[in-house]
Design an enzyme around this catalytic site. Structure first.
Site: not given
Ligand code: UD1
Ligand code: CA
Length: 453
Positions: A18, A25, A78, A108, A144, A319, A391
């Site tokens: 999703r 994810k 897995q 998650d 659940g 930065r 300047s």
């Protein structure tokens, strides 16, 4: 701190379809840090002991993210995504080493806090075999449900498997589970996949343990610490909660924010007391702001350091490598990159300072640019203490401007300027008295002639 041994198992092998992302994810970020690193940090802070991470697609990336954040857990693959119980069993070798406590967390649920983890472990220390972290959901869809009988937890039913009346239950599984180490393997290996998704659900461990007459309990955590992220919308929701907590903590630490809701922090932003942050400020990773500094509206900072009492913005961009020392000023529409701005120096308007050093007390006039790049290489500009750069000057690097030197406005400086020198790097002005009027008269006469004839 308990002396019980502990294994933290973090599940991160889910597809996360999703999210609609090429990235796993759990690598999507909250406050600039992958979700799984938030979970690993919470585990470490709760004394989670050894760490086992179950990874699937993008395993290398997940491992690297954890390593970069300083976690040295063992990763287990897995290969097939057959459910959360199947995922925990991928770490079977770790479980078999024998721990007092096994904590199972989902990669998650990035807002997991250490209190929830500690509460679950405390239950185990109390003789409970399985403790699950529940929460009250205003919208329980997708979670659940914790099924209780006579005030006793007896099962967890996944959303898709719920009976209509069970769908009404708002007490939900937050995903965090603590299992007594000596029971974990024997319970997990008995879990089947007879359910709507045909998956091996970790949640079935509750009914099994209850059936064995073991003690199972649900502890309760606020929704805000167990929110599960399955879509970008939930990612944004988790981010918003994280930011709200962080701002609140900053204010308690003595930071003034005029419109806190508009300020965005990173996971590692450090802000000292008596700093003022105006509206709409963004902190990317790696920013430190020292005491009494002011960050004015619409500034964007990233891997930068702001010294005590310094003033940044409005509309400034710091930065990576911007290092502003005490009492400096970097004003509107200025960009600083990889540069030290030494004590009290001022860079007030419309200026780019990159790959440079600006000495203490120097004054950089509006529109000054360090020309640091020729399309291939970067070059340094060093400006001495107390120098004055007029300047709209272009400082063509590599170049050095000595201490106390004075650069005339509008100069293009291509040669080093010694200390205390005055340098003009512009064409001489040529002024002709009366010639302005003569020119105007001639042009007016020509125009009149053309329109008349
Ligand atoms: C899960 C729970 C649900 C709970 C919710 C809380 C189960 C069966 N369901 O549902 O009760 O309310 O979390 O957020 O446990 N994963 C793997 N391998 C797999 C499947 C999942 O590693 O084969 C990982 C995922 O990466 C994720 C976590 O396990 O980090 C949870 O999986 P997910 O598919 O998100 O479960 P939910 O449907 O949210
Ligand atoms: Ca989930």
């Amino acid at each position: 701190m308990s002396i019980r041994s502990c294994l933290s198992v973090i599940l991160a092998a889910g597809e996360g379809t999703r999210m609609k992302s090429a990235r796993p994810k759990v690598l999507h970020e909250i406050a600039g840090l992958p979700m799984i690193c938030h979970v690993a940090r919470a585990a470490a802070a709760a004394g989670g002991g050894d760490m086992a991470v179950v990874v699937g697609r993008g395993a290398e990336m997940v491992r690297e993210a954890l390593h970069d954040d300083g976690h040295d857990g063992h990763a287990f693959l897995q290969a097939e995504r057959l459910g959360t119980a199947h995922a925990v069993l991928a770490a079977r070798d770790a479980l078999a080493r024998g721990y007092d406590d096994v904590l199972v967390m989902f990669g998650d649920t990035p807002l997991l806090d250490t209190d929830a983890l500690k509460a679950c472990r405390a239950a185990l220390a109390d003789g409970v075999s399985v403790a699950v972290m529940g929460f009250r959901a205003s919208d329980p869809a997708g979670y659940g449900r914790l099924i209780e009988k006579d005030g006793q937890l007896v099962a967890i039913r996944e959303d898709r498997d719920c009976l209509p009346e069970e769908l009404e239950i708002d007490f939900c599984n937050g995903g965090l589970m603590a299992i007594a180490g000596d029971r974990a393997l024997s319970l997990l290996t008995r879990i089947g996949n007879d359910n709507a998704k045909g998956e091996y659900y970790l949640t079935d461990i509750i009914a099994l343990a209850h059936g064995d007459g073991l003690r199972v309990v649900a502890t309760e955590a606020p929704y805000e610490s167990v929110l599960g992220v399955n879509s970008r919308a939930e990612l944004a929701e988790a981010e918003a909660i994280w930011q709200r907590r962080r701002r609140h903590a900053a204010m308690l630490d003595g930071v003034t924010m005029l419109a806190p809701d508009t300020v965005t922090f990173s996971h590692d932003t450090t802000v000292e007391a008596d700093v003022t942050i105006e509206p709409n400020v963004f902190f990317g990773p790696g920013v430190r702001v020292a005491r009494e500094a002011t960050i004015r509206a619409f500034s964007h900072l990233e891997q930068a350091s702001v010294g005590p009492g310094a003033e940044v913005g409005p509309f400034a961009r710091l930065r990576p490598g911007a290092d502003l020392r005490e009492g400096t000023k970097v004003g509107n529409f200025c960009e600083i990159k990889k540069a030290v701005i030494d004590t009290g120096a001022k860079v007030n308007h419309l200026t780019y300072i990159g790959d440079a050093s600006v000495g203490a007390g120097a004054n950089i006039g509006a529109g000054t640019i360090t020309c640091n790049y020729d399309g291939f290489n970067k070059y340094r500009t060093d400006i001495g203490a107390g120098a004055f750069v007029g300047s709209n000057s272009s400082l063509v690097a590599p170049i050095s401007i000595g201490a106390g030197a004075y650069i005339a406005s509008g100069s293009v400086v291509t040669e080093d300027v010694p200390a205390d020198a005055l340098a003009f790097g512009r064409a001489h002005q040529n002024t002709k008295p009366g010639r302005g009027k003569a020119l105007r008269d001639r042009l007016a006469a020509e125009k009149a002639r053309k329109s008349g004839g």
